[in-house]
Motif scaffolding. Sequence first.
Motif, PDB file in Angstrom:
ATOM      1  N   GLY A  93       0.762  -1.090  -0.046  1.00 32.16           N
ATOM      2  CA  GLY A  93       0.012   0.067  -0.014  1.00 32.16           C
ATOM      3  C   GLY A  93       0.829   1.246   0.113  1.00 32.16           C
ATOM      4  O   GLY A  93       0.629   2.106  -0.766  1.00 32.16           O
ATOM      5  N   GLY A  94       1.983   1.244   0.695  1.00 25.41           N
ATOM      6  CA  GLY A  94       2.758   2.396   0.730  1.00 25.41           C
ATOM      7  C   GLY A  94       3.472   2.558  -0.662  1.00 25.41           C
ATOM      8  O   GLY A  94       3.694   3.907  -0.815  1.00 25.41           O
ATOM      9  N   ALA A  95       3.805   1.640  -1.254  1.00 25.56           N
ATOM     10  CA  ALA A  95       4.616   1.769  -2.508  1.00 25.56           C
ATOM     11  C   ALA A  95       3.565   2.211  -3.500  1.00 25.56           C
ATOM     12  O   ALA A  95       4.129   3.203  -4.409  1.00 25.56           O
ATOM     13  N   PRO A 188      10.936   7.273  -7.845  1.00 27.33           N
ATOM     14  CA  PRO A 188      11.646   5.986  -7.944  1.00 27.33           C
ATOM     15  C   PRO A 188      12.374   5.469  -6.919  1.00 27.33           C
ATOM     16  O   PRO A 188      12.442   4.180  -6.501  1.00 27.33           O
ATOM     17  N   PHE A 189      12.859   6.223  -5.701  1.00 23.37           N
ATOM     18  CA  PHE A 189      13.414   5.882  -4.946  1.00 23.37           C
ATOM     19  C   PHE A 189      12.571   5.415  -3.595  1.00 23.37           C
ATOM     20  O   PHE A 189      12.706   4.505  -3.159  1.00 23.37           O
ATOM     21  N   CYS A 190      11.553   6.015  -3.421  1.00 23.91           N
ATOM     22  CA  CYS A 190      10.331   5.693  -2.528  1.00 23.91           C
ATOM     23  C   CYS A 190       9.756   4.267  -2.675  1.00 23.91           C
ATOM     24  O   CYS A 190       9.556   3.787  -1.924  1.00 23.91           O
ATOM     25  N   VAL A 191       9.300   4.256  -4.112  1.00 21.89           N
ATOM     26  CA  VAL A 191       8.642   3.298  -4.318  1.00 21.89           C
ATOM     27  C   VAL A 191       9.259   2.144  -4.333  1.00 21.89           C
ATOM     28  O   VAL A 191       8.945   0.785  -3.604  1.00 21.89           O
ATOM     29  N   SER A 192      10.695   1.948  -4.805  1.00 24.72           N
ATOM     30  CA  SER A 192      11.613   1.016  -4.477  1.00 24.72           C
ATOM     31  C   SER A 192      12.039   0.569  -3.307  1.00 24.72           C
ATOM     32  O   SER A 192      12.034  -0.519  -2.909  1.00 24.72           O
ATOM     33  N   ILE A 193      12.153   1.465  -2.341  1.00 20.04           N
ATOM     34  CA  ILE A 193      12.773   1.277  -1.101  1.00 20.04           C
ATOM     35  C   ILE A 193      11.394   0.578  -0.288  1.00 20.04           C
ATOM     36  O   ILE A 193      11.410  -0.417   0.518  1.00 20.04           O
ATOM     37  N   ILE A 194      10.210   1.330  -0.415  1.00 16.58           N
ATOM     38  CA  ILE A 194       8.999   0.817   0.277  1.00 16.58           C
ATOM     39  C   ILE A 194       8.915  -0.420   0.049  1.00 16.58           C
ATOM     40  O   ILE A 194       8.239  -1.460   0.947  1.00 16.58           O
ATOM     41  N   ILE A 195       8.595  -0.928  -1.309  1.00 15.57           N
ATOM     42  CA  ILE A 195       8.023  -2.331  -1.714  1.00 15.57           C
ATOM     43  C   ILE A 195       9.051  -3.095  -0.990  1.00 15.57           C
ATOM     44  O   ILE A 195       8.708  -4.329  -0.871  1.00 15.57           O
ATOM     45  N   SER A 196      10.358  -2.995  -0.772  1.00 16.58           N
ATOM     46  CA  SER A 196      11.424  -3.992  -0.679  1.00 16.58           C
ATOM     47  C   SER A 196      11.093  -4.204   0.936  1.00 16.58           C
ATOM     48  O   SER A 196      11.813  -5.261   1.348  1.00 16.58           O
ATOM     49  N   LEU A 197      10.646  -3.316   1.671  1.00 18.99           N
ATOM     50  CA  LEU A 197      10.174  -3.528   3.070  1.00 18.99           C
ATOM     51  C   LEU A 197       9.528  -4.806   3.150  1.00 18.99           C
ATOM     52  O   LEU A 197       8.554  -5.225   2.605  1.00 18.99           O
ATOM     53  N   SER A 198       9.563  -5.527   4.691  1.00 18.96           N
ATOM     54  CA  SER A 198       8.694  -6.454   4.649  1.00 18.96           C
ATOM     55  C   SER A 198       8.296  -6.460   6.174  1.00 18.96           C
ATOM     56  O   SER A 198       8.665  -5.997   7.064  1.00 18.96           O
TER      57      SER A 198
END
Length: 198
Positions: A93-95, A188-198
């Motif tokens: 959702g964040g991504a 690009p930074f926010c989407v990539s970083i947030i989606i990589s969180l778990s």
Amino acid sequence: MSIKILLVIIVGILSGYYIIPDTMTLNTDLWLDIGLCLLLFFVGIDISKNKNVINDIKKMGFRILLFPLLIGVGSILGGIVGGYIIGLNFNEGGAVGAGFGWYSLSAIILSEHSAKLSALAFISNVTREILAFILIPFISKYIGLTETISIAGATSMDTALPIISKNTNAIITIIAFVSGIILSILVPFCVSIIISLS
């Protein structure tokens, strides 16, 4: 103004679907770029008419950076809450929320993780841009001028800028442009970083 914008969008959709042949839409990106550059050119002319704008922006200093920061945080939190409601993990959702209205880039980045997330990012960010076109005149009249920047997100530097300019003033237009640039850089930074969180 909102009704005119909504009607133009509807006429465009109907024309593209029923009237205009596919061969005529091959160079749509080129025409959009030309039209957007012309719009931004005239927005620049409009800003230049107010000689005190640059001084007013200088007085704001680094506070101008609060706009994109708060818009970004609000978009991501909104994405997390919306994602929770429809059953997404917080990072998904964040991504999606971190697309900040840039539907093409956020959808491409998320396509590497999930076709569902990519489609959701595309739809939610396109919807944000369309709602910005429709609601900015209403928001500027009944809520406030600075609030027009937030709904547009990253598009406040390009497609939504002429509408913001028409419905606010030169200072808000410059803040919107700066905010849109910063949010676009962050996507690009926010989407990539947030989606990589778990």
